[in-house]
Design a protein around this motif. Structure first.
Motif, short mmCIF file in Angstrom:
data_model
loop_
_atom_site.label_atom_id
_atom_site.label_comp_id
_atom_site.label_asym_id
_atom_site.label_seq_id
_atom_site.Cartn_x
_atom_site.Cartn_y
_atom_site.Cartn_z
N ALA A 180 2.94 -12.96 3.03
CA ALA A 180 3.21 -14.22 3.72
C ALA A 180 2.84 -15.38 2.79
O ALA A 180 2.24 -15.16 1.73
CB ALA A 180 2.36 -14.28 5.01
N PHE A 181 3.21 -16.63 3.08
CA PHE A 181 3.85 -17.12 4.28
C PHE A 181 5.20 -17.75 3.95
O PHE A 181 5.60 -18.72 4.58
CB PHE A 181 2.97 -18.18 4.96
CG PHE A 181 1.74 -17.60 5.62
CD1 PHE A 181 1.85 -16.93 6.83
CD2 PHE A 181 0.52 -17.70 5.01
CE1 PHE A 181 0.73 -16.39 7.44
CE2 PHE A 181 -0.60 -17.15 5.61
CZ PHE A 181 -0.50 -16.49 6.82
N VAL A 216 6.43 -18.33 12.81
CA VAL A 216 5.11 -18.64 12.24
C VAL A 216 4.80 -20.09 12.61
O VAL A 216 5.60 -20.99 12.33
CB VAL A 216 5.10 -18.49 10.71
CG1 VAL A 216 3.72 -18.80 10.15
CG2 VAL A 216 5.52 -17.08 10.30
#
Length: 435
Positions: free
Chosen positions: A271-272, A176
């Motif tokens: 997420a995250f 990410v």
């Protein structure tokens, strides 16, 4: 003869540490721990012996740490780690990586891999190397609760999209990284394809969309970047920091961790924060709404495993205002709603809520016998109170006008007290029903 301390194994195991040898010898003065120390020394000695027989190159790889983003585990065999000697097609500096390691890196695109490296290094950073052919899902999503608009790219390697809570094999980490909603600064892009990239470098979004899509396609990978679609799902919650922009996510909790749920065209993403969880529609066997209260509810997602086994992921404290949007998403994608299943009845609270015109919860379509009894008891109390109020005449019995006012105020106070008592009784009945 009693057990004696194995001096030979002790010296081999802790060679170069006479202080530890002496400490163990002193601690083993009593017979109670001698056998334990012998087993520890023998085990460490065996490890030392096997390690010294391995080739130096193998030991060096172990010392360098994990590669390919596997959270300390070995990567799938098809995803060999990138090498700093591979020709770099595109290099983009000063990119904030969030997972697996939070730090600013230079992202490098090669024909076979995407990897990150530190600015002062020519080698890929340990744990951040991903083979293009092994990317299974790719997303570009807005970063929640940021005053300045930003985007997160999320790339899941194969095998990390959905796994049981007790996996039998290592789970690769996704990558990410965050980009601003601006154009790249001069000097941040280099590499063989830098000239081509300049034509799509109006902002970071178009640059990375082009770079990732091009490399996936060149590697024979048909995965496309998935975006959140506000027409498919948009939260009713207004973003105070960006009021003109709809939120395509909802805030939720998974256990004690807070995060965000994205309802995407191909599945549901949590997420995250680690561990990220993407649940494709094809893996979802059912969803359920649990603990539906006046302001919040829980979303339970059930996935199928091998055989007849299932696993459940529960996301808590979703805002009641988003119930309609989420339920619409569930129905649109044909996901089975098991909220009314027999195994759910003990857990559901106020399921199948009834709302007024403003969307507020005002009742329950299937409250059960206890809730009906509570409603009937409340109605009886209201009827009795109405009769008392109708029979009451503050000006009767020949009292003076001033005294009548006092009696009227007393009656009003009584009504307030009784109303509060009735509300407390209702809350107690509701609590009993929920339990």
């Amino acid at each position: 003869m009693g057990i004696t301390l194995d001096q030979k194994s002790l010296k081999i195991a802790f060679e170069g540490r006479p202080d530890l040898q002496t400490a163990i010898q002193n601690a083993a003065a009593g017979d109670a721990y001698i056998e334990l120390f012998n087993q520890i020394s023998l085990h460490v000695a065996n490890l030392t012996s096997s390690s010294s027989s391995e080739p130096a190159s193998k030991k060096r790889r172990l010392d360098d740490g994990p590669s390919n983003g596997t959270n300390g585990h070995s990567a799938p065999s098809s995803a060999a780690a990138a090498s700093g000697k591979d020709p770099v097609l595109l290099e983009i500096k000063d990119i904030s990586v969030v997972i697996p390691q939070r730090k600013k890196y230079t992202l490098c695109f090669t024909a076979s891999h995407l990897y990150a490296r530190l600015p002062d290094s020519s080698e890929p950073a340990a744990g951040i190397s991903f083979a293009w052919k092994d990317i299974e899902y790719a997303f570009r999503l807005p970063v929640p609760e940021k005053t300045q608009k930003q985007h997160n790219y999320v790339l899941f390697p194969r095998g990390s999209n959905i796994t049981p809570s007790k996996p039998s094999s290592p789970i690769p980490d996704p990558i990410v990284f965050t980009i601003p909603d601006t154009a790249p600064k001069p000097g941040t892009i280099s590499g063989k394809d830098a000239a081509t990239a300049s034509s799509v470098s109006d902002d970071y979004k178009t640059l990375f969309d082009w770079a990732i899509t091009s490399q996936l396609k060149a590697a024979g990978n048909t995965v496309k970047i998935t975006l959140a679609d506000e027409k498919l799902f948009a939260s009713e919650q207004r973003q105070a920091h960006r009021p003109s922009e709809k939120a395509v996510f909802v805030k939720a909790f998974r256990g004690s961790k807070d995060g965000y749920l994205f309802f995407l065209p191909n599945g549901i993403l949590w997420a995250f924060k680690k561990p990220l969880q993407f649940i494709p529609h094809g893996n979802i066997t059912a969803v359920s709404y649990l603990n539906v209260l006046q302001r919040t509810f829980n979303l339970n997602v059930e996935i199928g495993l091998e055989g007849d086994e299932v696993e459940e992921f529960e996301f808590a404290m979703l805002d009641q205002e988003d119930f309609g949007g989420i339920d619409g998403y569930v129905k649109r994608h044909g996901l089975m709603d098991k909220s009314m299943a027999e195994q759910r009845k003990a857990k559901r609270l106020n399921v199948n809520v009834v709302k007024d015109e403003e969307g507020n919860v005002v009742g329950n379509a299937e409250g059960g016998e206890l809730e009906k009894a509570a409603a009937e008891a409340e109605q009886v109390a209201v009827d009795e109170e109405d009769e008392e109020e109708e029979d009451y005449d503050p000006g009767s019995e020949g009292e003076s006008e001033g005294w009548g006012v006092v009696m009227m105020m007393t009656a009003m106070l009584k009504v307030v007290v009784e109303t509060r008592k009735r509300k407390m009784m209702k809350m107690r009945l509701r609590t009993s029903y929920e339990l």
